[in-house]
Design a protein around this motif. Structure first.
Motif: not given
Ligand SMILES: Cc1ncc(C[n+]2csc(CCOP(=O)(O)OP(=O)(O)O)c2C)c(N)n1
Ligand code: SF4
Ligand code: SF4
Ligand SMILES: [Mg+2]
Lengths: 750, 331
Positions: A278-281, A347-360
């Motif tokens: 998980s990106c968030t984690r 199984d990637c939730e919206e919140r994860e997707k938003a975090r993904l962009i932060d991470v990248l």
């Protein structure tokens, strides 16, 4: 128009069919995939061996490359070698079959199993020969590691393994450094201790001599003598304290697992983990660990100063006191393990997707693998508009737009070819996105994942692309799409042979388009309708050609794709307009990528055209002037514009004078060219850049596309050409780095 | 000069197809980039295409060496034989199948060292075939070992202090054999002339022997540079019965000699030139008898019945006979 044709045209336009006998449930696949029913019979990139204990590029090998390498080493030319080759190829085929049956094992285990199977099938003599061959191969030394096939889990396993390999190397380097520091810093403390009262006490002296000679010394006396020696130069308390604290940080850090020390006194807590789902984690954990990272970096820096006795409290105390998060440089970060985050699109939730962009966009060394098992998406309501691989493609394009993020998009089928890129992304100091299409599509269960993935690249639905911000400052060095099949073309074209109704062999060229890719997905069956054999005539046009038709011609034509059913019977399916539109969009997207990758770049082509026009005008004007001059002075001969041939024999082989053939266009020395008739087909230039240099129908080289590479490549080719017939001309791109030097090198060849 | 073309050759021209150069290409050559063998291969493929030779009427025979991998790269019949034995195999083929065009690709080691005995006799037998000696003056395949044509003093893996003897001259040697009928020399780096010479050799009836000076950039990267970089060190042999230099060629290669290929004595002098590499046809004699014409090639083994019979005979070897008619039983 026959009634049959009318029905087909109607279907094409409306998507409706009388009687509606669609192929709803039949198992069709593109005709080009017909030869690949049983993959285990083929030698291709899979299965892969995840090589154990390897560093760098060798982290993964294809099974066939492992076997080939052994053969290269042990199989001599001639009969003996031939037998070895046959035996090992049989063994390889048996291993392939086992993997296809789902056996999960390491290469050595698989080898044993396959060997056992083959030996049990033959008589004593044959078995003896086999055993001998296998023994020889094993003696040559095999790599080992887990063997994996192409399936849903492949990307995850492969990236974890690649990350381990990169990490292993990074850890090794870090540990070497940390252990060295530990050793040398403890030595300082030990040396200091020897100057202390405690060290000179009889008890300690006795300990240092050991039991065997205890009786031979008078330690009390020894201690008395030693105590009279000077204790000058011992460490200040603050320095001692600082060194102790640095040692404790180095020993207790949890980024790299230290080996247990000889005394067993080290108490390092369990090392951190860096692999997440998980990106968030991952992001949270990364933030939590920042103070620890700072502490370790500080400790290393202080240790280095201490070892050279350069730590000045007046200066460094304040400096290290201020050392905080903002002092972290990318080089500092690159010393720590990177974080691997493995996501599955489904199984990637919206919140994860938003975090993904932060991470990248964070610039931090977080490596994200996004696995997609469906690039088409569900047909959206009623109108059947195609989502067209939005998810996968969008993600990669978005990440490329971030500019500083490493991006690799590739389906599973091409991961092996992209192995260096995978390593490149994992070692790149910033964030990386790996977007992978697994090919394990629920809706095309008849196609093995490898084929589904390979079809996605072929059809441009999921092209291979790589963006490496570390490779240079411009797009030409950063962006690459050349990993795609026939990257210069809109669609790759392959030849396809079959037997017709009269059992005659027929060969034709078929393009693999987006529509061909969609044809094997049952959800989209409604966009196709079978064309009865009696209606197969000239009004049927393959999709690729159909897309190139003018409007009024298209109105009279029916676009189709060629497919085969489960009995390999050839069928043609008419494609409806919606899918044709989606196919066109796919081609446009692909063209966009081509341009970014420098293929058929519209700016470059325009520039070239403009330059050519200017040049032609100039030439025309010169000729006019000469003509006028000739009219004015009728008796004076008109000098040819080209320089006269030099008389003296050249010492170094010179380019021949341009041919004076009046048919051929005159040449400007600005344009690169090859004296093709003198080409010796030596492969030097074509190996250097096969898009720029190619052979003509006489197998002699010419420049097909001077913009398909750099000026540097032109100059290097000119230097490599042993017969000196490549003339690089002048650079076309004034922004290419190092032009001064290149132009100087080019002079010898122009 | 009348061009002699044997009867079977004329016959098969009647059913020609439109062959492209790619039709003659088989696998991608495994030679090193820059290798002169690539130039020879391209020239031969151009010739086959220009002559529209049917794939099934061609056979390439070789021994062992880098150059001997040649047959693998032609999509025709081929025989990658034993070291030094290309010529006897080719002779056998020609004897039984006079309708085939036989080409031989052999290296300086293959031909002039281990195969030297076969070389001399093949020249004397003068059977109709085209022999290409790929002479890189080194054993390429075995990684830089000296060959009989290596110049004196050449340092190699077998002669680290330099070779001891003068090199064997393949041209003079060939010219010294009785019944020799065609001897030419080409260099791989002048492709138009290479092509022209191979083409004339192909049309010659009898054994045509071409020594091609061939670069091996892998092991002797600068070996021929003095000749490549100084066009004056090539001597173009021109003649109406030989090759004619085009104006473009003459601009670069100014050293030319009009040499009549009928002149054996001058041919021998030219063959022993030291500083210059002569390029062109040194000797040609259309009257020299061919062994296959003198002894005849026996009954042809082609034709439906013959083929049927030999296939049956082959298959019989693998047949399991019922006990009553077992091999032994049938005597
Ligand atoms: C009977 C035999 N002896 C020795 C060898 C080893 N061998 C292989 S190739 C070769 C020499 C090849 O040299 P050349 O004919 O000049 O070919 P090139 O590789 O240079 O083209 C030798 C000695 C062999 N294969 N067979
Ligand atoms: S490098 Fe020169 S000789 Fe070699 S293929 Fe290219 S143009 Fe031809
Ligand atoms: S080793 Fe020499 S002769 Fe052999 S392929 Fe390489 S360059 Fe050619
Ligand atoms: Mg050789």
């Amino acid at each position: 128009m026959s009634a049959g044709l009318r029905a087909l045209v109607r279907f094409h336009l409306t998507g409706e069919m009388e009687g509606d006998d669609r192929r709803a449930d039949s198992r069709l696949r593109s005709a080009l995939l017909a030869p690949y029913r049983d993959l285990s019979q083929l030698r291709y990139d899979y299965p892969l061996v995840l090589v154990e204990g390897s560093a760098g590029g060798g982290f993964v090998r294809s099974l066939s490359s492992v076997v080939d390498a052994v053969l290269r080493e042990i199989a001599p030319e001639g009969g003996q070698g031939e037998r070895l080759r046959k035996h090992l190829l049989r063994l390889e085929a048996a291993m392939r079959a086992l993997v296809a049956e789902g056996v999960e094992a390491t290469l050595s285990e698989l080898w044993r199993l396959a060997e056992h199977e083959l030996l049990s099938q033959c008589d004593e003599e044959a078995a003896g020969q086999l055993r001998e061959s296998f023994g020889q191969a094993e003696a040559a030394g095999l790599v080992d590691g887990r063997v994996i096939d192409c399936d849903d889990g492949t990307p995850s396993q492969l990236f974890q393994h690649a990350w381990d390999a990169v990490q292993h190397e990074r850890s090794r380097r870090a540990l070497e450094e940390i252990e060295g520091l530990l050793l040398r810093l403890s030595d300082i403390l030990k040396a200091d201790f020897q100057k202390s009262e405690e060290a000179k006490a009889p008890k300690n002296l006795r300990r240092s001599v050991g039991i065997r000679f205890e009786e031979s010394f008078d330690f009390e006396a020894l201690s008395r003598v030693l105590k009279t020696s000077s204790s000058e130069g011992s460490l200040s308390e603050s320095r001692r304290e600082r060194i102790r604290s640095v040692l404790s940080v180095l020993e207790s850090q949890r980024f790299f697992a230290l080996p247990t020390d000889a005394e067993g006194t080290r108490d390092q807590a369990a090392p951190h983990s860096f692999v997440f789902d998980s990106c968030t984690r991952a992001w949270e954990v990364f933030r939590e660990r920042v103070p620890e990272m700072l502490e370790l970096l500080k400790a290393i820096a202080i240790a280095e100063l201490e070892l050279e006795n350069r730590y000045r409290e007046s200066e460094h105390d304040a400096l290290f006191g201020r050392f905080g998060e903002t002092s972290l440089t990318p080089e500092d970060l690159a010393r720590f393990p990177s974080y691997l985050i493995r996501l599955h699109d489904k199984d990637c939730e919206e919140r994860e997707k938003a975090r993904l962009i932060d991470v990248l966009s964070s610039g931090l060394p977080l490596k994200i693998l996004v696995q997609t098992s469906d690039i088409l998406g569900k047909p959206s309501l009623g109108d059947g508009q195609f989502a067209l691989g939005v998810r996968g493609m969008q993600l990669a394009s978005m990440a490329v737009g971030l500019n500083s993020c490493f991006v690799l998009q590739s389906p599973s089928s091409d991961l092996y070819q992209m192995r260096d890129r995978i390593l490149g992304g994992l070692t790149y100091p910033g964030p990386a996105l790996f977007s992978v299409f697994t090919g394990a599509v629920e809706n095309a269960p008849d196609l093995p994942p490898y084929l589904e993935a390979a079809s996605a690249v072929q059809s441009r639905a999921f092209p291979v692309l790589a963006y490496d911000p570390g490779a240079g400052g411009d797009w030409a060095s950063r962006f690459e799409v050349t990993g795609n099949s026939q990257a210069e073309a809109d669609w790759p074209v392959h030849s396809f042979s079959y037997e017709d109704a009269d059992l005659q062999r027929v060969s034709e060229e078929i393009a693999f388009t987006f529509a061909d890719f969609v044809a094997s997905d049952r959800r989209y069956a409604g966009h196709f309708a079978p064309i009865p054999r009696e209606d197969w005539d000239e009004s049927l046009i393959p999709v690729r050609e159909y897309l190139g038709l003018a409007e009024e011609e298209a109105a009279r034509a029916v676009p189709y794709v060629s497919v085969v059913d489960e009995n390999d019977i050839l069928q043609k399916l008419v494609v409806d307009q919606k899918l044709i539109r989606a196919t066109r969009r796919c081609a446009e997207m692909w063209r966009g990528l081509q341009e970014l990758g420098g293929i058929q770049n519209s700016h470059a082509l325009n520039l070239l055209e403009r330059e050519r026009e200017t040049w032609e005008h100039e030439r025309e004007r010169e000729l006019d002037e000469l003509r006028e001059q000739a009219l004015r002075e009728p008796r004076a001969a008109v000098a040819p514009p080209a320089t006269a041939a030099g008389e003296a024999a050249p010492l170094v082989m010179q380019p021949s004078e341009p041919e004076t053939d009046t048919e051929t266009e005159p040449r400007s020395s600005d344009e690169p060219y090859i004296e093709t008739p003198r080409c010796t087909t030596c492969d030097e230039c074509t190996v250097l850049n096969s898009r720029m240099f190619a052979y003509d129908e006489n197998k002699q080289a010419h420049i097909v596309d001077p913009t398909a590479g750099t000026y540097r490549e032109l100059v290097e080719a000119a230097e490599a050409c042993q017969v000196c017939i490549i003339h690089p001309g002048k650079p076309m791109n004034p922004d290419e780095p190092g032009l001064d030097e290149l132009t100087r090198r080019a002079e010898a060849f122009n | 000069m009348a061009m002699s073309v044997s009867a079977p050759r004329c016959l098969q021209w009647s059913d020609r197809e439109d062959y492209q150069l790619e039709d003659y290409e088989a696998e991608v050559p495994r030679w090193c980039t820059g290798c002169g063998d690539l130039a020879i291969l391209a020239a031969v493929q151009r010739l086959c295409r220009d002559e529209q030779l049917p794939l099934e009427k061609l056979v390439f025979v070789s021994g062992i060496g880098c150059s001997s991998r040649f047959p693998h790269y032609m999509k025709t019949y081929g025989f990658h034989g034993l070291h030094g034995r290309a010529l006897p195999v080719a002779e056998g083929i020609k004897l039984k199948r006079p309708d085939l065009h036989v080409f031989v690709n052999t290296g300086d080691g293959d031909c002039c060292s281990i195969g030297a005995a076969h070389w001399l006799h093949a020249i004397r037998y003068n059977m109709d075939m085209t022999v290409l000696l790929h002479d890189n003056e080194i054993y390429g395949l075995t990684k830089k070992q000296a060959s009989p044509t290596s110049p004196r003093g050449l340092k190699s893996n077998t002669t680290p202090r330099g070779t001891h003897l003068e090199a064997l001259n393949p041209l003079s040697t060939t010219l010294g054999v009785a019944n020799v009928s065609f001897v030419a020399q080409a260099v791989d780096w002048v492709p138009t002339v290479l092509y022209e010479i191979i083409s004339q050799a192909f049309h010659h009836k009898g054994l045509s022997f071409i020594r091609v000076v061939q670069r091996c950039p892998e092991f002797l990267p600068t070996h021929f540079d003095p000749w490549m970089h100084d066009p004056d060190r090539l001597l173009m042999l021109t003649h109406e019965d030989g090759i004619q230099a085009s104006p473009e060629l003459s601009r670069t290669y100014k050293q030319q000699e009009v040499h009549d290929p009928g002149e054996m004595n001058r041919a021998r002098e030219i063959a022993s030139l030291k500083d210059q590499i002569p390029v062109g046809i040194l000797y040609r004699n259309d009257e020299a008898p061919c062994y296959e014409d003198v002894v005849g090639s026996g009954p042809p083994i082609t034709g439906p019945e013959k083929i049927q019979a030999s296939v049956e005979a082959e298959l019989d070897k693998f047949t399991v006979w019922p006990p009553s008619e077992g091999r032994e039983g049938r005597g």
